[in-house]
Design an enzyme around this catalytic site. Structure first.
Site, PDB file in Angstrom:
ATOM      1  N   GLU A   1      10.147  24.180  12.755  1.00 25.70           N
ATOM      2  CA  GLU A   1      10.660  23.006  13.443  1.00 25.70           C
ATOM      3  C   GLU A   1       9.458  22.086  13.633  1.00 25.70           C
ATOM      4  OE1 GLU A   1      12.462  23.895  17.233  1.00 25.70           O
ATOM      5  OE2 GLU A   1      12.807  21.768  17.614  1.00 25.70           O
TER       6      GLU A   1
ATOM      7  N   ARG B   1       7.626  39.432  15.636  1.00 25.71           N
ATOM      8  CA  ARG B   1       6.719  38.288  15.634  1.00 25.71           C
ATOM      9  C   ARG B   1       5.302  38.778  15.911  1.00 25.71           C
ATOM     10  NH1 ARG B   1       8.896  34.289  18.170  1.00 25.71           N
ATOM     11  NH2 ARG B   1       7.041  33.116  18.659  1.00 25.71           N
TER      12      ARG B   1
ATOM     13  N   LYS C   1       4.434  27.351  20.590  1.00 26.57           N
ATOM     14  CA  LYS C   1       4.137  25.930  20.458  1.00 26.57           C
ATOM     15  C   LYS C   1       4.241  25.215  21.795  1.00 26.57           C
ATOM     16  CE  LYS C   1       6.775  25.513  16.799  1.00 26.57           C
ATOM     17  NZ  LYS C   1       7.637  24.966  15.762  1.00 26.57           N
TER      18      LYS C   1
END
Ligand code: ATP
Ligand code: MG
Length: 571
Positions: free
Chosen positions: A46, A273, A283
């Site tokens: 994104e 992850r 982020k």
């Protein structure tokens, strides 16, 4: 000046990098063995921030997988469905970072926003088939009505709207006739499903926000679950690899594909992850550090972003090697940051040219060396790699040594510079300090010494023992520089573990130390921005990206040895 060139993912020798087979590899290989001929993966960032090393793990996994079959490829797809937080700056930085990491998407760079019309058409189709409806409840009521794990949801009073009414409202939502929050489009699945994601998930919401690519063309934007899975299918992705938190989205992912009748629909595979100790990989949190000025930007060398690591002097090869080594697993865990540091050191040790530089200079005047004379010594650029060649290191009557290599009164086992002790100036000669000059405050300002002219090159002419070797720089030829010493950004292993406390409370106050007036040997002028090098006995450094002639700045990538391991062992 030398240009920085990076090694591609497979070394020129053709030798693939270490690759521990993982469960995703095995699963895909089994499909290939069973006759699969098409293989398409994707990396779907994104564009709402810079990539971090967690993304690198996903990039390495997806692009490596796409090398398993001829004709296979990995798409770079921007999941740009949330116009409020997304920007072109991030699109560009992501492209730069993926390329720098050594991966090539070829013609396959896509944007979810390119599919807005197709997604819209598919949504109308679901409406016509009675599988989607416009709900006019508030978002709070929708949330409330979803129920919980133990409680079934309740159906919306608008669930029974006719196809015509739904189509009409949906078209008017698109045309911008309604305010934000007035209506949403929901899939009509099952409000009593055990799978909470299947309780009539929202597909579209009204957002009167301009999009960085589609401008003001749209007043409705697709939700992640709707956009993501259909984008995968539109692109013919075969394996959609995502992190574990999407496991509970899989049912919905597959439901949409079934309703729309995609052939060979993508298969969603979840993996753990990357979490790294002393590091934050989110982020949102990184954005906070940037916004509050705790770091100089997304590419601050202390940031775990790809841009930060690059500016710090970390090579893409070492990031790839690290990602390959930690592998891909199904279980969430923390990877010790020393593993990353080890990969960085290992790579820099093998590849970086050696120079000498003095961070805290102390002048030494060699009184028996002629005033106007000078000479040069040829020293290897990398003693482990003959092909690296050598550099000429000038020498004259005055040299700088590091203050840390001098003790007026030596501590036990200190074999470096102290009055009367013969030491080796690396690659140059043997030297003995004869006098210590101090200022009025008693501060040592200069050393006087004599050298042995028979020891040129640093060898004792009669084989006599000299225990200490120090690095040095010719004062007449030295290039001054600012050196930035970086350390870990956080003092806590998991800075996000304490919900009571803000992340910034765990910032390491000593994560940046700036030294000015450092002295480097003149060969450093050959090294352009982002060049990586080792200052012998001091550490690995890189010329700062913004460094200019006359204002040389070096960033310390990493110390030669792991000093944290020692600190931790003492605790
Ligand atoms: P963040 O939480 O940092 O915002 P994200 O998952 O929201 O990360 P995206 O841009 O949506 O960021 O991620 C793009 C891809 O990178 C996704 O497929 C995601 O699964 C993967 N990814 C993100 N963070 C990690 C991580 N720490 N380890 C491995 N893969 C990751
Ligand atoms: Mg995300």
């Amino acid at each position: 000046m030398r240009a920085v060139s990076e090694t591609p993912p497979s070394a020129p020798s053709g030798k693939p990098e270490d690759h521990a087979p993982n469960f995703v590899d095995e699963l895909v290989q089994a499909e290939i063995d069973a006759g699969r001929t098409r293989l398409v993966t994707r990396f779907p960032p994104e564009p709402n921030g810079y990539l971090h090393i967690g993304h690198a793990k996903s990039i390495v996994t997806n692009f490596s997988l796409a090398r398993k079959l001829p004709g296979a490829h990995c798409n770079l797809r921007f999941d740009d469905t949330n116009p409020a937080k997304e920007e072109t700056e991030f699109v560009e930085s992501i492209q730069e970072d993926v390329r720098w990491l050594g991966f090539d998407w070829g013609e396959h760079c896509y944007f979810a926003s390119d599919y807005f019309q197709q997604l819209y058409d598919m949504a109308e189709r679901l409406i016509r088939e009675g599988k989607a409806y416009v709900d006019s409840q508030s978002l709070d009521d929708i949330r409330e009505g979803r129920g919980s794990f133990h409680q079934p949801g309740t159906e919306s009073p608008f669930r029974g709207r006719s196809v015509d009414e739904n189509l009409d409202l949906f078209r008017r939502m698109r045309a911008g006739e309604f305010d934000e929050g007035a209506h949403v489009l929901r899939a009509k699945i099952d409000m009593a499903s055990k799978d909470l994601k299947l309780r009539d998930p929202v597909m579209y919401r009204i957002l009167k926000v301009a999009h960085h690519r589609t401008g003001t063309a749209w007043s409705i934007y697709p939700m992640y679950d709707w956009a993501h899975g259909q984008s995968d299918a539109i692109e013919g992705v075969t394996h959609s690899i995502c992190t574990l938190e999407f496991q509970n989205h899989r049912g919905l992912y597959e439901w949409f594909h079934e309703q729309l009748g995609f052939q060979d629909p993508p298969r969603q595979i979840e993996f753990a992850r990357l979490n790294l100790t002393y590091t934050v990989l989110s982020k949102r949190s990184l954005q906070k550090l940037v916004a509050a000025g705790h770091v100089s930007g997304w590419d601050d060398p202390r940031m775990p972003t790809v841009a930060g690591l690059r500016r710090r002097g970390v090579s893409p090869a070492s990031i790839r090697a690290f990602c390959e080594r930690i592998g891909v697993s199904k279980r969430d865990s923390f990877v010790d940051v020393t593993l990353l540091e080890h990969a960085i050191r290992e790579d820099l040790n093998a590849t970086s040219p050696r120079l000498m530089g003095v961070l805290r200079p102390l002048r030494v005047v060699i009184e028996n060396y002629p005033e106007d004379a000078e000479e040069t010594f040829e020293l290897a650029l990398n003693p482990g790699d003959d092909a690296a060649g050598s550099r000429a290191v000038p020498f004259c009557r005055e040299v700088f040594v590091d203050r840390e290599d001098f003790m007026e009164v030596p501590a036990p086992k200190f074999w470096r510079i102290f009055p009367g002790n013969e030491v080796r100036l690396r690659g140059a000669c043997l030297l003995t300090v004869t006098r210590v000059i101090k200022d009025d405050a008693g501060e040592v300002t200069e050393l006087r010494a004599t050298w042995d002219p028979e020891s040129r090159g640093g060898n004792a002419p009669d084989g006599r023992k000299v225990k200490g070797t120090v690095h040095w720089v010719s004062a007449r030829h030295a290039v001054p520089a600012e050196v930035r010493l970086y350390d870990r950004l956080f003092t806590e292993e998991n800075p996000l573990s304490d919900e009571e406390r803000d992340l910034v409370e765990f910032l390491n106050p000593d994560s940046l130390e700036v030294l000015s007036g450092c002295m480097l040997e003149p060969a450093v002028r050959e090294f352009g921005p982002l060049s990586r090098l080792q200052l012998e006995r001091v550490g690995y450094f890189c010329v700062d990206a913004a460094s200019e002639d006359g204002g040389l700045v070096l960033n310390r990538t990493i110390a030669l040895k792991d000093s944290w391991a020692k600190v931790a062992a003492k605790r």
